[in-house]
Design a protein around this motif. Structure first.
Motif, PDB file in Angstrom:
ATOM      1  N   PRO A 321      44.068  91.049  37.503  1.00 49.97           N
ATOM      2  CA  PRO A 321      44.600  90.611  36.211  1.00 49.97           C
ATOM      3  C   PRO A 321      43.616  90.878  35.077  1.00 49.97           C
ATOM      4  O   PRO A 321      42.401  90.873  35.280  1.00 49.97           O
ATOM      5  N   MET A 322      44.156  91.136  33.891  1.00 46.46           N
ATOM      6  CA  MET A 322      43.314  91.339  32.711  1.00 46.46           C
ATOM      7  C   MET A 322      42.628  90.020  32.351  1.00 46.46           C
ATOM      8  O   MET A 322      43.266  88.978  32.253  1.00 46.46           O
ATOM      9  N   ARG A 323      41.328  90.066  32.176  1.00 53.96           N
ATOM     10  CA  ARG A 323      40.559  88.868  31.828  1.00 53.96           C
ATOM     11  C   ARG A 323      40.678  88.568  30.331  1.00 53.96           C
ATOM     12  O   ARG A 323      40.651  89.475  29.504  1.00 53.96           O
ATOM     13  N   VAL A 324      40.791  87.294  29.999  1.00 53.86           N
ATOM     14  CA  VAL A 324      40.905  86.873  28.599  1.00 53.86           C
ATOM     15  C   VAL A 324      39.568  86.273  28.154  1.00 53.86           C
ATOM     16  O   VAL A 324      39.058  85.358  28.804  1.00 53.86           O
ATOM     17  N   PRO A 325      38.988  86.775  27.066  1.00 55.50           N
ATOM     18  CA  PRO A 325      37.683  86.257  26.609  1.00 55.50           C
ATOM     19  C   PRO A 325      37.819  84.894  25.935  1.00 55.50           C
ATOM     20  O   PRO A 325      38.928  84.432  25.646  1.00 55.50           O
ATOM     21  N   THR A 326      36.687  84.264  25.671  1.00 56.60           N
ATOM     22  CA  THR A 326      36.649  82.905  25.148  1.00 56.60           C
ATOM     23  C   THR A 326      36.009  82.886  23.766  1.00 56.60           C
ATOM     24  O   THR A 326      34.958  83.495  23.552  1.00 56.60           O
TER      25      THR A 326
END
Length: 361
Positions: A321-326
């Motif tokens: 899955p594509m990682r989502v930044p914070t």
């Protein structure tokens, strides 16, 4: 060349190309090993029959012996993100008891990049990982048949079968949405190089949030990721009194922007709020500490190695899955209401007249 000569000349790589798989998959079929899908096995067997392939002694050695080596190609300047990703990929490979052969390229012309990939294949790597900083790097390898799995670390690249990435678009949306929530209406953008995959996605996220909120997108200034370019372009931004916020495409350029604003007598965040991207180790020690988007490069490098291991066991494996930044909120951003009266008035005027402006920098 006669049919018999063609058959004698066929190699395991010819079979792999014809079947559309890696040479490791051909090896597993020849040795009747598990983890090969029936449809894939059928394609390989038909290719073997069509080519009349008979493994040579050297090919048998290739079939029965794994090199436990991965090729890694990094492109572009040794910036924080790509360098960190490569470091953590190497760590993940070592933990999996694989060696890594690296090829670092500052320039990414198609011929040189393909030559680097083919050089790695000749060293019997089991897969190739490409850390693609620029669009030209992806274009160079699209459609190239290496005979081994290819995994790209890239924020774009629909034509690449296997890709791991961090969602640059969503990261930019979170950064700019933060500024909008603070009441900013004239939000400028200092973008990265035009050929950069990440810069393009961050620019797209910035535009998306402004459009969703009915705000104008003044054409961004283009930097080169360095603090020097941030300072040079920040000096231009400092002359625009209507702008109350800047989304900077990386932390290093943000450092230069803050320096330029200070030299021009404009304070961060009292006069201008700054939000950036990457969360380099120094970001929280900027003056003021920098609000920025944190990318998990450790996880990205591990995702690349995990994908390689999965592909070596199953040619049809799906991408992770594509990682989502914070978003890391620190002291470089503030509500418009906390800004001095003159800046609040300017911001209000800019916001009310924004729909009538079509400025270009």
């Amino acid at each position: 060349m006669s049919e018999a000569e063609k058959a004698r000349a066929a190699t395991i790589f010819d079979v792999a190309r014809l079947a559309g798989v890696s040479h490791q998959t051909v090896s597993r079929v020849l040795n009747d090993l598990p983890n090969v899908r029936p449809a894939t096995r059928d394609r390989v067997e038909r290719a073997i029959t069509q080519l009349r392939y008979v493994p040579s002694q050297a090919a048998r050695a290739l079939v029965t012996r794994r090199s436990r080596t991965i090729g890694l190609i990094t492109t572009g300047a040794p910036d924080f993100g790509p360098s960190s990703t490569a470091l953590h990929f190497n760590e993940a490979a070592r933990e999996a008891r694989y060696a890594v052969i690296m090829s670092s390229m500052l320039e990414t012309d198609p011929a040189s990049l393909r030559a680097a990939a083919e050089m790695l294949v000749r060293q019997n790597v089991e897969a190739v990982v490409l850390v693609a900083a620029h669009r030209s790097a992806l274009e160079a390898v699209q459609g190239v048949e290496l005979g081994v799995p290819l995994v790209a670390v890239a924020s774009q690249g629909a034509a690449i079968a296997h890709r791991v990435t961090i969602d640059q678009f969503e990261g930019a949306r979170r950064a700019v949405s933060h500024l909008v929530e603070l009441g900013h209406r004239d939000i400028r953008h200092l973008a990265g190089p035009t050929d950069s995959l990440d810069a393009s996605e961050r620019d797209r996220g910035w535009r998306d949030v402004l459009a969703a909120n009915g705000l104008d997108a003044v054409e961004p200034l283009i930097g080169d990721w360095t603090p020097a370019s941030g300072y040079r372009l920040g000096a231009r931004l400092a002359t625009d009194a209507s702008s109350t916020a800047v989304f900077v495409a990386n932390d290093q350029m943000a450092l230069g922007v803050i320096h330029a604003l200070a030299d021009a007598g404009r304070r961060v965040p009292e006069d201008v709020s700054i939000v950036a991207f990457d969360d380099i180790p120094e970001a929280e020690h900027f003056s003021p500490p920098l609000t920025t988007v944190r990318q998990d490069f450790d996880q990205l490098g591990r995702d690349a190695m995990s994908t390689v291991l999965t592909l070596l066991g199953d040619e049809q494996a799906e991408n992770p899955p594509m990682r989502v930044p914070t978003l890391m909120v620190r002291a470089s951003t503030a509500e418009v209401s906390r800004m001095p009266e003159v800046s609040r008035t300017t911001a209000a005027v800019a916001g009310s007249s924004g729909s009538r402006r079509g400025r270009r920098s």
